[in-house]
Design an enzyme around this catalytic site. Sequence first.
Site, PDB file in Angstrom:
ATOM      1  N   HIS A   1     -15.672 -87.086  30.713  1.00  0.00           N
ATOM      2  CA  HIS A   1     -14.556 -87.406  29.811  1.00  0.00           C
ATOM      3  C   HIS A   1     -13.281 -87.679  30.618  1.00  0.00           C
ATOM      4  CE1 HIS A   1     -12.137 -87.569  26.292  1.00  0.00           C
ATOM      5  NE2 HIS A   1     -11.765 -86.314  26.237  1.00  0.00           N
TER       6      HIS A   1
ATOM      7  N   HIS B   1      -8.121 -79.870  30.813  1.00  0.00           N
ATOM      8  CA  HIS B   1      -9.383 -80.597  30.998  1.00  0.00           C
ATOM      9  C   HIS B   1      -9.722 -80.732  32.480  1.00  0.00           C
ATOM     10  CE1 HIS B   1      -8.928 -81.739  26.739  1.00  0.00           C
ATOM     11  NE2 HIS B   1     -10.212 -81.995  26.771  1.00  0.00           N
TER      12      HIS B   1
HETATM   13 ZN    ZN Z   1     -13.011 -84.086  23.344  1.00  0.00          ZN
END
Ligand code: ZN
Length: 201
Positions: free
Chosen positions: A44, A148
């Site tokens: 991602h 993230h």
């Molecule tokens: Zn996500």
Amino acid sequence: MHVYPGDPGFATESVVTVGSDSNYALSRLTFGTHTGTHLDPPAHFFSGAMTVDQVPLETLVGPAVVVEVPDSRAVTEQFLIEHPLPVGTQRVLFKTANGALWDKPKFQRRFVFIDEGAAKHLAAFGVRLAGIDYLSAEQYGARQPVTHWALLGAGTVILEGIDLRAVSPGQYTLVCLPLKIVGGDGAPARAILIQGEAGDE
Ligand SMILES: [Zn+2]
């Protein structure tokens, strides 16, 4: 359904219905890869990294702890230090004030996120999967996706958009099965908690 700003919305469209022309029903779904309850794999945020179809089932299925976080702003490293995870925890789901947001008519920008310190702490702890009960683990509008980066960069996958409203804190068995989208940067998942621990691992 709440949709993160900028993401494609969800739509379902009937293609065939049971009737005089057809004896079966079939629909078309359109949605982003980060719709509803969904998994973020390292790909991602890191090109060439593990994609959603490559996440081992051993990461997605097994003992999990649901931790209630009273802080209405963020899951912080300080909280994790004061409330240490059980030794060996590999999957942790944070139950926060976010639960109330699902009752709002649309996406809410103010939600409890996992801050960078907590993310680094979880990664260093060896957590394989971290979950949060709204659509992102990142602070809304963060200048950089530090949460993230910290989690996915360490190979810790993130389960976002979970609904823990009916779940009490404690130990469970998590079964999280994201759609096996080859090369996927994310995928919606059916994630359930079963009361009681799997026992081994
Ligand atoms: Zn996500």
